[in-house]
Design a protein around this motif. Structure first.
Motif, mmCIF file in Angstrom:
data_model
loop_
_atom_site.group_PDB
_atom_site.id
_atom_site.type_symbol
_atom_site.label_atom_id
_atom_site.label_comp_id
_atom_site.label_asym_id
_atom_site.label_seq_id
_atom_site.Cartn_x
_atom_site.Cartn_y
_atom_site.Cartn_z
ATOM 1 N N GLU A 1 0.832 -1.206 0.000
ATOM 2 C CA GLU A 1 0.000 0.000 0.000
ATOM 3 C C GLU A 1 0.864 1.253 0.000
ATOM 4 O OE1 GLU A 1 -3.790 -1.923 2.453
ATOM 5 O OE2 GLU A 1 -2.173 -0.893 3.518
ATOM 6 N N ARG A 2 1.978 1.208 0.692
ATOM 7 C CA ARG A 2 2.868 2.361 0.701
ATOM 8 C C ARG A 2 3.473 2.599 -0.687
ATOM 9 N NH1 ARG A 2 5.052 4.209 5.768
ATOM 10 N NH2 ARG A 2 3.964 3.248 7.513
ATOM 11 N N LYS A 3 3.808 1.525 -1.387
ATOM 12 C CA LYS A 3 4.365 1.683 -2.726
ATOM 13 C C LYS A 3 3.373 2.345 -3.666
ATOM 14 C CE LYS A 3 7.713 -2.119 -2.739
ATOM 15 N NZ LYS A 3 8.094 -3.418 -3.348
ATOM 16 N N ARG A 4 2.106 1.939 -3.568
ATOM 17 C CA ARG A 4 1.085 2.550 -4.442
ATOM 18 C C ARG A 4 0.908 4.028 -4.129
ATOM 19 N NH1 ARG A 4 -1.877 -2.421 -3.606
ATOM 20 N NH2 ARG A 4 -3.160 -1.358 -2.056
ATOM 21 N N LEU A 5 0.853 4.376 -2.855
ATOM 22 C CA LEU A 5 0.609 5.767 -2.467
ATOM 23 C C LEU A 5 1.826 6.649 -2.672
ATOM 24 C CD1 LEU A 5 -1.500 5.363 0.805
ATOM 25 C CD2 LEU A 5 -2.289 6.085 -1.436
ATOM 26 N N SER A 6 3.013 6.051 -2.764
ATOM 27 C CA SER A 6 4.218 6.872 -2.928
ATOM 28 C C SER A 6 4.244 7.613 -4.259
ATOM 29 C CB SER A 6 5.463 5.982 -2.805
ATOM 30 O OG SER A 6 5.492 5.024 -3.852
ATOM 31 N N SER A 7 3.432 7.182 -5.224
ATOM 32 C CA SER A 7 3.384 7.849 -6.533
ATOM 33 C C SER A 7 2.462 9.062 -6.540
ATOM 34 C CB SER A 7 2.936 6.853 -7.609
ATOM 35 O OG SER A 7 1.648 6.326 -7.294
ATOM 36 N N VAL A 8 1.796 9.366 -5.415
ATOM 37 C CA VAL A 8 0.888 10.517 -5.363
ATOM 38 C C VAL A 8 1.665 11.810 -5.550
ATOM 39 C CG1 VAL A 8 -0.696 11.818 -3.884
ATOM 40 C CG2 VAL A 8 -0.789 9.308 -3.936
ATOM 41 N N CYS A 9 2.737 11.962 -4.765
ATOM 42 C CA CYS A 9 3.562 13.154 -4.870
ATOM 43 C C CYS A 9 4.896 12.889 -4.195
ATOM 44 C CB CYS A 9 2.885 14.382 -4.247
ATOM 45 S SG CYS A 9 2.581 14.228 -2.478
ATOM 46 N N CYS A 10 5.847 13.777 -4.393
ATOM 47 C CA CYS A 10 7.188 13.597 -3.827
ATOM 48 C C CYS A 10 7.167 13.641 -2.308
ATOM 49 C CB CYS A 10 8.125 14.675 -4.371
ATOM 50 S SG CYS A 10 8.454 14.549 -6.142
ATOM 51 N N ARG A 11 6.324 14.497 -1.751
ATOM 52 C CA ARG A 11 6.273 14.617 -0.292
ATOM 53 C C ARG A 11 5.744 13.332 0.343
ATOM 54 N NH1 ARG A 11 2.145 17.802 3.500
ATOM 55 N NH2 ARG A 11 3.319 17.658 5.451
ATOM 56 N N TRP A 12 4.705 12.760 -0.244
ATOM 57 C CA TRP A 12 4.172 11.503 0.283
ATOM 58 C C TRP A 12 5.209 10.387 0.162
ATOM 59 C CZ3 TRP A 12 -1.570 9.888 -0.028
ATOM 60 C CH2 TRP A 12 -2.372 10.890 0.535
ATOM 61 N N ASP A 13 5.953 10.405 -0.902
ATOM 62 C CA ASP A 13 7.002 9.389 -1.073
ATOM 63 C C ASP A 13 8.045 9.499 0.041
ATOM 64 O OD1 ASP A 13 8.433 7.354 -2.810
ATOM 65 O OD2 ASP A 13 9.936 8.944 -2.671
ATOM 66 N N GLU A 14 8.413 10.725 0.405
ATOM 67 C CA GLU A 14 9.394 10.926 1.469
ATOM 68 C C GLU A 14 8.854 10.494 2.823
ATOM 69 O OE1 GLU A 14 10.507 14.984 1.338
ATOM 70 O OE2 GLU A 14 11.556 14.834 -0.598
ATOM 71 N N VAL A 15 7.584 10.758 3.075
ATOM 72 C CA VAL A 15 6.993 10.406 4.370
ATOM 73 C C VAL A 15 6.755 8.900 4.459
ATOM 74 C CG1 VAL A 15 4.989 10.714 5.870
ATOM 75 C CG2 VAL A 15 5.938 12.676 4.636
ATOM 76 N N LEU A 16 6.227 8.315 3.384
ATOM 77 C CA LEU A 16 5.922 6.879 3.397
ATOM 78 C C LEU A 16 7.178 6.035 3.562
ATOM 79 C CD1 LEU A 16 3.248 6.833 0.560
ATOM 80 C CD2 LEU A 16 2.854 6.103 2.912
ATOM 81 N N PHE A 17 8.287 6.497 2.984
ATOM 82 C CA PHE A 17 9.543 5.759 3.084
ATOM 83 C C PHE A 17 10.604 6.625 3.747
ATOM 84 C CE2 PHE A 17 7.296 3.666 -0.387
ATOM 85 C CZ PHE A 17 7.412 2.332 -0.013
ATOM 86 N N SER A 18 10.250 7.134 4.904
ATOM 87 C CA SER A 18 11.194 7.942 5.676
ATOM 88 C C SER A 18 12.310 7.062 6.224
ATOM 89 C CB SER A 18 10.463 8.647 6.819
ATOM 90 O OG SER A 18 9.903 7.692 7.712
ATOM 91 N N ASP A 19 13.382 7.690 6.656
ATOM 92 C CA ASP A 19 14.509 6.938 7.223
ATOM 93 C C ASP A 19 14.088 6.145 8.453
ATOM 94 O OD1 ASP A 19 16.135 7.920 5.262
ATOM 95 O OD2 ASP A 19 16.898 9.584 6.477
#
Length: 428
Positions: free
Chosen positions: A23-41
């Motif tokens: 689910e995180r992979k699918r949502l990471s394509s919404v925008c760059c900010r969501w990608d950073e938050v979904l896959f934060s360090d």
């Protein structure tokens, strides 16, 4: 109208914490900010392991979006050439890993070669899992991991592996020979948590070791009991554990005298898990642990008579691994445990002993599981004995229907009941 763009990253992380990786992979394509938050360090460090195995090759042509702090490597003879190429490219995806899981199933002596050819910085490794073959091509091999805190070893030919880890505090070790104990003896003065699983009946010289800083200990020796020749040495071993707070002990059988002597020497214990494959456990010996807050007992027969634990908050009886269930003597002694709040019954034969029990008003939660056939009237009698019950959890108990659950709710309207999924009118 609420706008996600106005929410800070901390709030978004709390919202996204219930999503799985797909689910995180699918949502990471919404925008760059969501990608950073979904896959934060922080998320990558806790939940994501970059796995390399088989014939899968790293693609250097694709740009790397993020670095991974956790690595998993599986070495096999069949894919030796592919793994050699991947080891040279590891720094492109994980230049400074903090977690490494290494499975070496190659027949050749390649462990030293593997560590020498991992082209990434291992100085920051905090947790290492080593499985498989530790044989090297040039005799013994020594790894220097100054930041290592947690080590798990389930490997063979450990005599070829040497480790320098001055900050190691937690060790999980499968003991197959004296060579494994030789490795363990290097860290006895610094360990605070230790888990050992004996893969043979021989205990070697484990009970001769001294762990002055140990606070948590797990011993799995289900293949053999505590024989007379080991009684004195095992009692002396536990007397040296002055700082011990948590003990998980799995053994084939143990003498009541040994249990009594062990418990008298570890009076600071707050959590105890005892699993005995044969015989009866007399919990009256546990009464010496006046600071005990959590107790889990698994055996064919458990005797609660003369048991008094003033600070006990959680009691777990039985186990799913015992096919015929656990029979409990002296169940009425539960009324003497004034501080008890949580009661777990796992395939425990509590009827007709429960009829002797007077109402207990201190227990707030009961967890019942792994009953092949749970009689409705037996459970109703049990619930009546705990009038202050707030929550009842039923897991993997066949022979129960929604209609029967509603009867329990009418008995206590304040009680919350959770149970397994119902299929065709029965719990599966």
């Amino acid at each position: 109208m609420a706008n996600f763009d106005l929410l800070p990253n901390e709030i978004l992380e709390n919202i996204f914490q219930y999503l799985n990786l797909k689910e995180r992979k699918r949502l990471s394509s919404v925008c760059c900010r969501w990608d950073e938050v979904l896959f934060s360090d922080q998320y990558l460090h806790r939940h994501v392991v970059f796995n390399i195995e088989g014939c899968r090759l790293l693609d250097v042509k694709k740009p790397v979006k993020r670095y991974y702090q956790a690595l998993s490597l599986k070495i096999e003879d069949q894919f030796y050439n592919e793994m050699l190429k991947n080891l040279r490219l590891l720094n492109t995806v994980s230049p400074n890993p903090t977690y490494l899981r290494l499975e070496n199933w190659s027949s050749d002596n390649r462990l030293g070669w593997i560590f020498e050819n991992i082209f990434c910085n291992l100085e920051h490794i905090e947790e290492l899992h080593l499985t498989g073959n530790c044989r090297t091509e040039k005799g013994s091999f020594c790894a220097f991991l100054n930041n290592l805190n947690v080590l798990m070893i389930n490997a063979y030919h450990i005599q070829y592996f040497r480790l320098s880890a001055p900050n190691l505090t937690e060790l999980f070790l499968y003991i197959r020979s004296e060579d494994h104990l030789d490795l363990l003896s290097q860290f006895t003065d610094q360990l605070t948590k230790l888990s050992v699983v004996f893969d043979s009946k021989d205990g070697y010289y484990f009970f001769n070791l001294n762990f002055p800083k140990l606070t948590e200990l797990v011993i799995d020796r289900h293949m053999k009991g505590m024989i007379k020749s080991e009684q004195n040495i095992s009692i002396a071993f536990f007397k040296r554990l002055k700082q011990l707070k948590k003990l998980h002990f799995s053994i084939k059988f143990i003498d009541s005298y040994v249990m009594q002597e062990i418990y008298s020497s570890i009076s600071n214990l707050t959590e105890l898990k005892l699993q005995v494959c044969e015989g009866t456990i007399e919990l009256s010996n546990v009464s010496k642990l006046i600071k005990l807050e959590k107790l889990a007992v698994s055996a064919e027969k458990v005797n609660l008579l003369s048991t008094k634990l003033p600070k006990l908050k959680q009691l777990r009886l039985g186990s799913a691994e015992i096919n015929n269930g656990t029979f409990v003597y002296g169940l009425e002694n539960l009324m003497l445990q004034d501080s008890l709040r949580i009661l777990d019954l796992h395939n425990v034969k509590f009827f007709p002993e429960v009829l002797k029990l007077t109402p207990v008003y201190n227990v707030r939660m009961i967890h019942i599981s792994h009953y092949k056939r749970l009689q409705e009237n037996h459970l109703q009698i049990l619930v009546k004995k705990f009038p202050a019950l707030c929550r009842l959890k039923i897991v993997k108990c066949s022979g129960f229907t929604r209609h029967e659950v509603e009867k329990l709710r009418r008995m206590n309207s304040r009680m919350c009941i959770s149970f397994d999924e119902v299929r065709f009118g029965r719990f599966m």
